[in-house]
Design a protein around this motif. Structure first.
Motif, mmCIF file in Angstrom:
data_model
loop_
_atom_site.group_PDB
_atom_site.id
_atom_site.type_symbol
_atom_site.label_atom_id
_atom_site.label_comp_id
_atom_site.label_asym_id
_atom_site.label_seq_id
_atom_site.Cartn_x
_atom_site.Cartn_y
_atom_site.Cartn_z
ATOM 1 N N LEU A 87 0.832 -1.203 0.000
ATOM 2 C CA LEU A 87 0.000 0.000 0.000
ATOM 3 C C LEU A 87 0.869 1.256 0.000
ATOM 4 N N GLN A 88 1.968 1.212 0.735
ATOM 5 C CA GLN A 88 2.894 2.350 0.738
ATOM 6 C C GLN A 88 3.529 2.537 -0.630
ATOM 7 N N SER A 89 3.865 1.452 -1.293
ATOM 8 C CA SER A 89 4.494 1.560 -2.612
ATOM 9 C C SER A 89 3.531 2.122 -3.650
ATOM 10 N N LEU A 90 2.233 2.039 -3.368
ATOM 11 C CA LEU A 90 1.226 2.603 -4.270
ATOM 12 C C LEU A 90 0.872 4.039 -3.871
ATOM 13 N N ALA A 91 1.688 4.631 -3.004
ATOM 14 C CA ALA A 91 1.624 6.052 -2.645
ATOM 15 C C ALA A 91 0.411 6.458 -1.821
ATOM 16 N N ALA A 92 -0.104 5.560 -0.984
ATOM 17 C CA ALA A 92 -1.224 5.936 -0.124
ATOM 18 C C ALA A 92 -0.826 7.131 0.740
ATOM 19 N N ARG A 93 -1.741 8.088 0.896
ATOM 20 C CA ARG A 93 -1.481 9.278 1.706
ATOM 21 C C ARG A 93 -1.424 8.923 3.180
ATOM 22 N N HIS A 94 -2.357 8.088 3.605
ATOM 23 C CA HIS A 94 -2.461 7.755 5.017
ATOM 24 C C HIS A 94 -2.970 6.318 5.142
ATOM 25 N N ILE A 95 -2.185 5.463 5.750
ATOM 26 C CA ILE A 95 -2.611 4.081 5.992
ATOM 27 C C ILE A 95 -2.923 3.973 7.474
ATOM 28 N N LEU A 96 -4.172 3.746 7.783
ATOM 29 C CA LEU A 96 -4.601 3.647 9.176
ATOM 30 C C LEU A 96 -4.162 2.310 9.773
ATOM 31 N N ALA A 97 -4.209 2.236 11.074
ATOM 32 C CA ALA A 97 -3.922 0.968 11.758
ATOM 33 C C ALA A 97 -4.946 -0.060 11.291
ATOM 34 N N GLY A 98 -4.466 -1.216 10.895
ATOM 35 C CA GLY A 98 -5.354 -2.250 10.383
ATOM 36 C C GLY A 98 -6.072 -2.997 11.491
ATOM 37 N N VAL A 99 -7.081 -3.736 11.084
ATOM 38 C CA VAL A 99 -7.832 -4.584 12.007
ATOM 39 C C VAL A 99 -7.751 -6.011 11.488
ATOM 40 N N TYR A 100 -7.301 -6.900 12.362
ATOM 41 C CA TYR A 100 -7.206 -8.320 12.033
ATOM 42 C C TYR A 100 -8.233 -9.063 12.887
ATOM 43 N N ALA A 101 -8.979 -9.947 12.281
ATOM 44 C CA ALA A 101 -9.985 -10.737 12.989
ATOM 45 C C ALA A 101 -9.739 -12.219 12.735
ATOM 46 N N THR A 102 -9.935 -13.007 13.760
ATOM 47 C CA THR A 102 -9.840 -14.449 13.593
ATOM 48 C C THR A 102 -11.226 -15.023 13.315
#
Length: 156
Positions: A87-102
């Protein structure tokens, strides 16, 4: 991405009308939610081939909320170590903290609805609020009554 034609994705046919529509929708978006299952510490192959077809600046100026699900908590770092760099390599302005669910945090009721554990629902609500305020720069109070994430119905 799951509805895109697999043959066009695997052949990297960026001229395919369905892939062009998806890329155009992405280009028009101010914010993007990227949701994927995680298997063997990696995001889905369908997502990978779609992201590979995008131009290097496809997420420029956009806020991105990454979400992932997996069978166990052992793969939760896939968001940070596998997906975030792309996502960073695609130049996202802001990547929020992700959410992982089991899988154990999301259950299917006999009626076909999804039920989220309270802790997961709260994390998702917090992330959506952050996407709205930090990513979309919406004012904290919206003109409509907020919908709790547990009431949202979706399919993956």
């Amino acid at each position: 991405v799951r509805d895109l034609p697999a043959q066009a994705l695997l052949a990297a046919d960026a001229s395919h009308p369905a892939l062009q529509r998806a890329a155009d929708q992405l280009a028009a978006a101010r914010a993007v939610v990227v949701a994927t299952p995680v298997y063997k510490a990696a995001y889905s192959g369908a997502l990978k081939v779609f992201l590979d077809l995008l131009p290097q600046s496809a997420l420029q100026g956009k806020a991105v909320l990454p979400l992932a699900s997996g069978g166990s908590p052992h793969h939760m770092l896939a968001l940070d170590y596998a997906l975030r760099p792309v996502l960073q390599s695609l130049a996202a302005r802001h990547i929020l903290a992700g959410v992982y669910a089991t899988d154990s945090q999301v259950t299917l009721t006999p009626e076909g609805a999804y039920h989220l554990q309270a802790e997961l629902a709260q994390r998702l609500d917090d992330s959506v609020a952050a996407l709205a305020t930090e990513g979309l720069r919406l004012p904290p109070s919206a003109a409509f009554e907020p919908v709790h994430f547990s009431q949202v119905r979706c399919s993956a």
